[in-house]
Design a protein around this motif. Sequence first.
Motif, PDB file in Angstrom:
ATOM      1  N   ASP A   7      -2.090   1.921   5.587  1.00  0.00           N
ATOM      2  CA  ASP A   7      -1.686   1.227   6.613  1.00  0.00           C
ATOM      3  C   ASP A   7      -2.247   2.048   7.990  1.00  0.00           C
ATOM      4  O   ASP A   7      -1.568   3.055   8.439  1.00  0.00           O
TER       5      ASP A   7
ATOM      6  N   SER B 189       0.394   3.081  10.695  1.00  0.00           N
ATOM      7  CA  SER B 189       1.609   4.274  10.282  1.00  0.00           C
ATOM      8  C   SER B 189       1.250   5.246   9.193  1.00  0.00           C
ATOM      9  O   SER B 189       1.168   6.388   9.588  1.00  0.00           O
ATOM     10  N   GLU B 190       0.830   4.793   7.942  1.00  0.00           N
ATOM     11  CA  GLU B 190       0.904   5.772   6.860  1.00  0.00           C
ATOM     12  C   GLU B 190       0.411   5.008   5.671  1.00  0.00           C
ATOM     13  O   GLU B 190      -0.067   3.887   5.609  1.00  0.00           O
TER      14      GLU B 190
ATOM     15  N   TYR C 219       0.946   4.251   1.540  1.00  0.00           N
ATOM     16  CA  TYR C 219       1.922   3.801   0.609  1.00  0.00           C
ATOM     17  C   TYR C 219       1.472   3.768  -0.784  1.00  0.00           C
ATOM     18  O   TYR C 219       0.091   3.400  -0.738  1.00  0.00           O
TER      19      TYR C 219
ATOM     20  N   LYS D  14       6.142  -1.583  -1.704  1.00  0.00           N
ATOM     21  CA  LYS D  14       6.539  -2.267  -0.618  1.00  0.00           C
ATOM     22  C   LYS D  14       6.300  -1.789   0.605  1.00  0.00           C
ATOM     23  O   LYS D  14       6.440  -0.523   0.678  1.00  0.00           O
ATOM     24  N   VAL D  15       5.782  -2.491   1.309  1.00  0.00           N
ATOM     25  CA  VAL D  15       5.240  -1.873   2.917  1.00  0.00           C
ATOM     26  C   VAL D  15       6.241  -2.145   3.724  1.00  0.00           C
ATOM     27  O   VAL D  15       6.758  -3.446   3.948  1.00  0.00           O
ATOM     28  N   LYS D  16       6.775  -1.183   4.451  1.00  0.00           N
ATOM     29  CA  LYS D  16       7.795  -1.371   5.549  1.00  0.00           C
ATOM     30  C   LYS D  16       7.152  -2.096   6.599  1.00  0.00           C
ATOM     31  O   LYS D  16       5.772  -1.839   7.129  1.00  0.00           O
ATOM     32  N   LYS D  17       7.857  -2.996   7.132  1.00  0.00           N
ATOM     33  CA  LYS D  17       7.447  -3.613   8.485  1.00  0.00           C
ATOM     34  C   LYS D  17       7.961  -3.446   9.801  1.00  0.00           C
ATOM     35  O   LYS D  17       9.355  -2.852   9.715  1.00  0.00           O
TER      36      LYS D  17
END
Length: 138
Positions: A121, A124-125, A127, A135-138
């Motif tokens: 991502d 951000s980072e 994963y 699961k990717v944080k939103k």
Amino acid sequence: MKKASILLITLFLCSFAIAQKADLTVNFKFLNVEPGYDHNTKCIVYIDGEMAGESQEAPQTKGGNFKVSVPVGEHDLKVVNMALYDGTWEEHTIENNYSVDCIFEESHKFKKSEKLFLVFDLDSEMYTGWKKAPKVKK
């Protein structure tokens, strides 16, 4: 009878040698690629510091997957994403003026064939997930 014995021994040794390897499938994709910065990319896998294989070159927005053979047992695994910038391949790292480091490293015990999922991502980072996509944080 002698030929049959030799054939059986040969088949046994071949099956034993084959059983000592596992396949690692690496799946990678990028999120939040800014227009105009869709670099061509590829990932390289290192096992115990030795190059084991690399993906095909593709735009970041396409991502990719590829398979390498890994000896069964515990190994140092490193997956490095490379970006093609001005005709030169360079590591996709903050040090090289990219927004995130796209390098995965860990010691991993390979018992059988496995899948590794990497999601880079760019806002951000990174994963990661074994067996299924993270699961990717939103």
